[in-house]
Design a protein around this motif. Sequence first.
Motif, PDB file in Angstrom:
ATOM      1  N   THR A 487       0.856  -1.190   0.000  1.00  0.00           N
ATOM      2  CA  THR A 487       0.000   0.000   0.000  1.00  0.00           C
ATOM      3  C   THR A 487       0.894   1.243   0.000  1.00  0.00           C
ATOM      4  N   ALA A 488       0.314   2.358  -0.416  1.00  0.00           N
ATOM      5  CA  ALA A 488       1.088   3.596  -0.503  1.00  0.00           C
ATOM      6  C   ALA A 488       1.587   4.009   0.881  1.00  0.00           C
ATOM      7  N   GLU A 489       0.729   3.840   1.882  1.00  0.00           N
ATOM      8  CA  GLU A 489       1.100   4.217   3.255  1.00  0.00           C
ATOM      9  C   GLU A 489       2.330   3.447   3.726  1.00  0.00           C
ATOM     10  N   ARG A 490       2.330   2.167   3.407  1.00  0.00           N
ATOM     11  CA  ARG A 490       3.459   1.343   3.835  1.00  0.00           C
ATOM     12  C   ARG A 490       4.704   1.678   3.015  1.00  0.00           C
ATOM     13  N   GLU A 491       4.496   1.981   1.745  1.00  0.00           N
ATOM     14  CA  GLU A 491       5.629   2.297   0.861  1.00  0.00           C
ATOM     15  C   GLU A 491       6.392   3.520   1.340  1.00  0.00           C
ATOM     16  N   LYS A 653     -11.002  -7.152   8.538  1.00  0.00           N
ATOM     17  CA  LYS A 653      -9.931  -7.195   9.544  1.00  0.00           C
ATOM     18  C   LYS A 653      -9.685  -5.760   9.978  1.00  0.00           C
ATOM     19  N   GLN A 654      -9.661  -5.533  11.318  1.00  0.00           N
ATOM     20  CA  GLN A 654      -9.716  -4.145  11.775  1.00  0.00           C
ATOM     21  C   GLN A 654      -8.472  -3.332  11.432  1.00  0.00           C
ATOM     22  N   SER A 655      -7.301  -3.951  11.401  1.00  0.00           N
ATOM     23  CA  SER A 655      -6.119  -3.133  11.112  1.00  0.00           C
ATOM     24  C   SER A 655      -5.433  -3.664   9.868  1.00  0.00           C
ATOM     25  N   GLY A 656      -6.183  -3.747   8.809  1.00  0.00           N
ATOM     26  CA  GLY A 656      -5.584  -4.284   7.597  1.00  0.00           C
ATOM     27  C   GLY A 656      -5.848  -3.388   6.415  1.00  0.00           C
ATOM     28  N   SER A 657      -5.271  -3.769   5.297  1.00  0.00           N
ATOM     29  CA  SER A 657      -5.402  -2.944   4.098  1.00  0.00           C
ATOM     30  C   SER A 657      -6.848  -2.947   3.584  1.00  0.00           C
ATOM     31  N   LEU A 726     -13.217  -6.022  -5.692  1.00  0.00           N
ATOM     32  CA  LEU A 726     -13.498  -4.594  -5.555  1.00  0.00           C
ATOM     33  C   LEU A 726     -12.275  -3.745  -5.910  1.00  0.00           C
ATOM     34  N   ASP A 727     -11.098  -4.351  -5.891  1.00  0.00           N
ATOM     35  CA  ASP A 727      -9.889  -3.609  -6.252  1.00  0.00           C
ATOM     36  C   ASP A 727      -8.828  -4.605  -6.720  1.00  0.00           C
ATOM     37  N   GLU A 728      -7.661  -4.086  -7.042  1.00  0.00           N
ATOM     38  CA  GLU A 728      -6.572  -4.975  -7.482  1.00  0.00           C
ATOM     39  C   GLU A 728      -5.302  -4.578  -6.776  1.00  0.00           C
ATOM     40  N   LYS A 729      -4.622  -5.534  -6.193  1.00  0.00           N
ATOM     41  CA  LYS A 729      -3.368  -5.217  -5.517  1.00  0.00           C
ATOM     42  C   LYS A 729      -2.512  -6.466  -5.412  1.00  0.00           C
ATOM     43  N   GLY A 730      -1.446  -6.386  -4.645  1.00  0.00           N
ATOM     44  CA  GLY A 730      -0.561  -7.546  -4.563  1.00  0.00           C
ATOM     45  C   GLY A 730       0.121  -7.635  -3.218  1.00  0.00           C
TER      46      GLY A 730
END
Length: 865
Positions: A487-491, A653-657, A726-730
């Motif tokens: 995710t951008a936040e983690r990046e 999940k409460q604290s997940g992406s 609903l979205d696409e990620k990895g």
Amino acid sequence: MKEQIIFFLLLKCCYFGNSLGDRIHIGLIADRNYEILDKVFSKAIEDVNINLENQLAPVTKEIDFGNSLQAYNTICEILPFGIGSIFGPSHFYSSKHLLNLCDEKEIPFIEIYDNIKPTAFNLYPDKASIADALHDIIDAYEWPSFTLLYESGDYLGIVTELIQLYAEGGPVMNIRKYDLQINANYRSILRKIRKSEDNCILIIGSSESIYTVLKQSQEVGIMTEAYKFIIGNLDFQSIDLESFRYSEANITGIRMFSPESPLVKELTSYLFEDDELQGNVSCPITMEMALLYDGVMLFAETSKNIDFSPVQLNCGDSVWDKGSSYKNYLGMATVMDGITGNIFFENGIRIDYSFDIIELVSSGLTKVGTWSKADKVSVHRYTPGLTFLGDEMSLVNKTFTVLLSKIEPFGMLKQSTTKLSGNNRYEGFAVELIQRLAERLGFNYTFVMHKDDVYGAYDTKTNTSTGMIREIMIGNADLGVTDLTITAEREAGVDFTIPFMNLGISILYKKAQKEPPKLFSFMDPFANDVWLLLGISYLLVSTSLFILGRFSAKEWDNPFPCNEEPDELENQFTFGNALWFTIGALLQQGSEVAPKASSTRTVASAWWFFQLIIVASYTANLAAFLTVEQTSSPINNVWELAENKGGVQYGAKQSGSTRNFFAKAEFATYNKMNEYMTKHPELLVSQNGDGVQKVLTENYAFLMESTSIEYQLARLCNLTQIGGLLDEKGYGIAMRKDWPYRSKFNEAIIDFQESGVLTKMKNKWWNEVGTSGCSSKSEDSGVAGLGMDNLGGVYFVLLVGSVVATIYGFIDWLYNVYRRSKRYHVSFKEQLKEDFRVVMNFSANTRPSMDLISMYSRNNSPDGS
Ligand code: GLU
């Protein structure tokens, strides 16, 4: 003398009480940061005392900065304790004064500031070495020319050394001086640098001035991508660099210790409360604190080898006769693993130490190399301008700490009857991925299971990080591998490899439930309006037959065929007969009524044809309806879920992406879902497993990543995925920002992708290990036999028909009995009795005509009338 003894006794009592009287005292006279240095001093003594027979005790005093007389008086106050060593103040002259007195009394003087003096034990690296390191780094960066900006006074020493180093050639060096002042304005000097050709700047000065110089460099516009700075101050990491992190200027510095070393971490948590650490410095421990701690370690090491104690002295002519032996031991002592590394002396000057080369990147300071006198600069990562020494990028024999998370099928504890240890304890997709990468790239690894399920993120605004991401950012782990979404936040806080698995958010819910068969399921083949129209058509066709019959001459028949000229003709299509004829056709039975006129035959043909199609359609559809059971799900897509259709609740999940996706989404439906989840925190779960349990036991849908859904569907046959992604990620492997080996990992992952290794691994962990062989087809296929549940309605209609017919027949019989009793003037009861007798005589299949019955009954009447 008498007065001195009384003073000493008083002092002793005030400082320590009697119990400490036998300890070896060491003194600290501080002229700045007294409180914190006092704490460090006490902590260091407390720590070394754990392994000491001859316990140490601190004697600390604060003096004014630069007040040499006060310094002198203070040491005179503490000499009567029997002082084993003195740590002096930062001011050059005050400390020089004390050193002279200590030399006179043969008391070892340990120097922790950069005031290197010939007779002291200098823990601070000498100016020549600092200059040497800066020179080597500039060489490695291949600066063609640079501006040397130095703070006047104390820092001239390093500048002089540098000038000597460049005496025989090297880059062009423009030297500029600045003074440390309150509210200093260095902008004019910095503007001059901007106007010059130089874009490389070496700054040598105190921590107090360097921040201002950098800040003002930003203001005058030289803190840009085009500029490179090297900071010649060992406390660089203790300066607040927050405002320069995103400047894109290349800012390099040096340090003697890492904030991540265990001793530094321990000291930091001892000295500072968590809220005090919210500043933006990379390391709150400064060189004076670190060296004070190391100095105490050094003294403790020496005192282990000595069986005599310091003596009580005064500022008169008393001398510690064994002081010189103590100094000799101190000069030969070595401390391994001090905060600032190993400590060795050569003629009172510290030798064999190294510096970390650190660089400011957007996530903070990161180590890019090391410098030591022997090895010069060695670079640990590629930095434009730095020259590699050997294959620095090779991973062979490097060992990394790899953070796993306990989540199926990424990281799991291996089931075994024997006790497993080390890396052997874990298995799963992530474990295998690291094993394969290690085989390919040649590194070693140690798995560490992350303590909770929080993968975390990095908040650039508050500069705080959480979870796994934090562990990687602060250096507790090198890599993080699990279902960790990029995710951008983690990046912003860590780097990721390219994705090793692609996915998107979807909905996990229970499979559509089978509808219980309905009593009137035989009605299902046709919709209600078809049934209604069928009824109307039946009435209309019957009516038309009735009317057309009356109009057509052919339908008027002679009721008495023997009488050729009858008085009246009879029409067979009474309304009742018309209804009977049509219903006979509808139910495929026929009737004794047969149309004779062309008009009635045409209507009848049309009706039969209509029936042919209707009955064929009904039969075909009935077979399908009765054999294939109907299923229904309250939700079929995310919109229905957002509406809570069928009372379905949902969460993530409460604290997940996934939760984060909804929190940040701009699409109205997702916003609504975010509000719902915010309002219902009880529907959020701490880990995916809890969400799956909720789906199984409650009317709950879980927003989950498609890969995890796939994993669950292969194991829990009554679950299904609702709707698409609903979205696409990895998922990627997380690592420290600018980690040098990222590209090697990327290359290996691409190779695994191309050779199908990742697909094979996914198939193994998703569909082979621990599956229950759940197949989506198994349950729906095949035709089930029809049960009473399916056909109950038909029996019901039969039953109702029979009951109605019986009641009707009974009433009809009673009515006929009544009519006859009236006609033949017998009582109803008698007539009923007679009729009942005849009806119940099952052996006779004939009966007298009605009139005979009546006569018979009359003749047999009791009165004979
Ligand atoms: N993969 C998610 C993450 O990296 C955790 C699971 C989820 O949020 O659905 O935070």
